[in-house]
Design an enzyme around this catalytic site. Sequence first.
Site, PDB file in Angstrom:
ATOM      1  N   HIS A 280      -3.984   5.335   5.303  1.00  0.00           N
ATOM      2  CA  HIS A 280      -3.787   6.625   4.632  1.00  0.00           C
ATOM      3  C   HIS A 280      -4.512   6.646   3.287  1.00  0.00           C
ATOM      4  O   HIS A 280      -5.168   7.637   2.943  1.00  0.00           O
ATOM      5  CB  HIS A 280      -2.282   6.873   4.462  1.00  0.00           C
ATOM      6  CG  HIS A 280      -1.937   8.219   3.931  1.00  0.00           C
ATOM      7  ND1 HIS A 280      -1.372   8.396   2.689  1.00  0.00           N
ATOM      8  CD2 HIS A 280      -2.069   9.463   4.469  1.00  0.00           C
ATOM      9  CE1 HIS A 280      -1.168   9.701   2.497  1.00  0.00           C
ATOM     10  NE2 HIS A 280      -1.581  10.360   3.555  1.00  0.00           N
ATOM     11  N   ASP A 281      -4.401   5.560   2.530  1.00  0.00           N
ATOM     12  CA  ASP A 281      -5.116   5.459   1.244  1.00  0.00           C
ATOM     13  C   ASP A 281      -6.621   5.596   1.462  1.00  0.00           C
ATOM     14  O   ASP A 281      -7.310   6.312   0.721  1.00  0.00           O
ATOM     15  CB  ASP A 281      -4.840   4.106   0.569  1.00  0.00           C
ATOM     16  CG  ASP A 281      -3.448   4.001  -0.035  1.00  0.00           C
ATOM     17  OD1 ASP A 281      -2.699   4.993   0.006  1.00  0.00           O
ATOM     18  OD2 ASP A 281      -3.105   2.921  -0.540  1.00  0.00           O
TER      19      ASP A 281
ATOM     20  N   TYR B 211       0.783  -1.241   0.000  1.00  0.00           N
ATOM     21  CA  TYR B 211       0.000   0.000   0.000  1.00  0.00           C
ATOM     22  C   TYR B 211       0.814   1.289   0.000  1.00  0.00           C
ATOM     23  O   TYR B 211       0.258   2.354  -0.252  1.00  0.00           O
ATOM     24  CB  TYR B 211      -0.968   0.015   1.193  1.00  0.00           C
ATOM     25  CG  TYR B 211      -2.147  -0.893   0.975  1.00  0.00           C
ATOM     26  CD1 TYR B 211      -3.297  -0.435   0.338  1.00  0.00           C
ATOM     27  CD2 TYR B 211      -2.104  -2.225   1.359  1.00  0.00           C
ATOM     28  CE1 TYR B 211      -4.371  -1.274   0.106  1.00  0.00           C
ATOM     29  CE2 TYR B 211      -3.176  -3.076   1.133  1.00  0.00           C
ATOM     30  CZ  TYR B 211      -4.304  -2.587   0.506  1.00  0.00           C
ATOM     31  OH  TYR B 211      -5.370  -3.415   0.269  1.00  0.00           O
TER      32      TYR B 211
ATOM     33  N   GLY C 241      -1.516   3.783  -5.392  1.00  0.00           N
ATOM     34  CA  GLY C 241      -2.322   2.577  -5.516  1.00  0.00           C
ATOM     35  C   GLY C 241      -2.153   1.677  -4.301  1.00  0.00           C
ATOM     36  O   GLY C 241      -1.539   2.058  -3.310  1.00  0.00           O
TER      37      GLY C 241
ATOM     38  N   ASP D  84      -2.588  12.955   6.477  1.00  0.00           N
ATOM     39  CA  ASP D  84      -1.127  12.919   6.378  1.00  0.00           C
ATOM     40  C   ASP D  84      -0.477  12.902   7.757  1.00  0.00           C
ATOM     41  O   ASP D  84       0.479  12.162   8.002  1.00  0.00           O
ATOM     42  CB  ASP D  84      -0.622  14.116   5.569  1.00  0.00           C
ATOM     43  CG  ASP D  84      -0.953  14.012   4.083  1.00  0.00           C
ATOM     44  OD1 ASP D  84      -1.502  12.974   3.652  1.00  0.00           O
ATOM     45  OD2 ASP D  84      -0.656  14.971   3.345  1.00  0.00           O
TER      46      ASP D  84
ATOM     47  N   GLY E  53       2.952   4.017  -1.479  1.00  0.00           N
ATOM     48  CA  GLY E  53       3.165   4.441  -2.855  1.00  0.00           C
ATOM     49  C   GLY E  53       1.802   4.562  -3.521  1.00  0.00           C
ATOM     50  O   GLY E  53       0.773   4.378  -2.876  1.00  0.00           O
TER      51      GLY E  53
END
Length: 123
Positions: free
Chosen positions: A48-49, A28, A32, A99, A30
């Site tokens: 975070h995604d 996860y 995508g 973030d 990076g």
Amino acid sequence: ALWQFNGMIKCKIPSSEPLLDFNNYGCYCGLGGSGTPVDDLDRCCQTHDNCYKQAKKLDSCKVLVDNPYTNSYSYSCSNKQITCSSENNACEAFICNCDRNAAICFSEVPYNNEHKNLDKKYC
């Protein structure tokens, strides 16, 4: 924005090179992400995604042509403490907190070198 996220990670982990260290880590970290996170750090990135996905659904974020990777916000770093500015609008505040929470998460979990540049077939 991505460069601000980079700065937040440097705030929490001064010795890090975030874009090098955390990009293409696990399933996860990076751009995508899919499958099962390989460790706690990868779970930080999955969270975070998901946070960014929630941000994109906010009405206050809908007017932006930008996405969370490029939308900038205000924050400060002092003694390894990250503070999101009260002057951020609702969308900026949400992304800032995504973030901030991820940077804190990164600083609290181990880094496993074998999960860097992991072949995605293991996800």
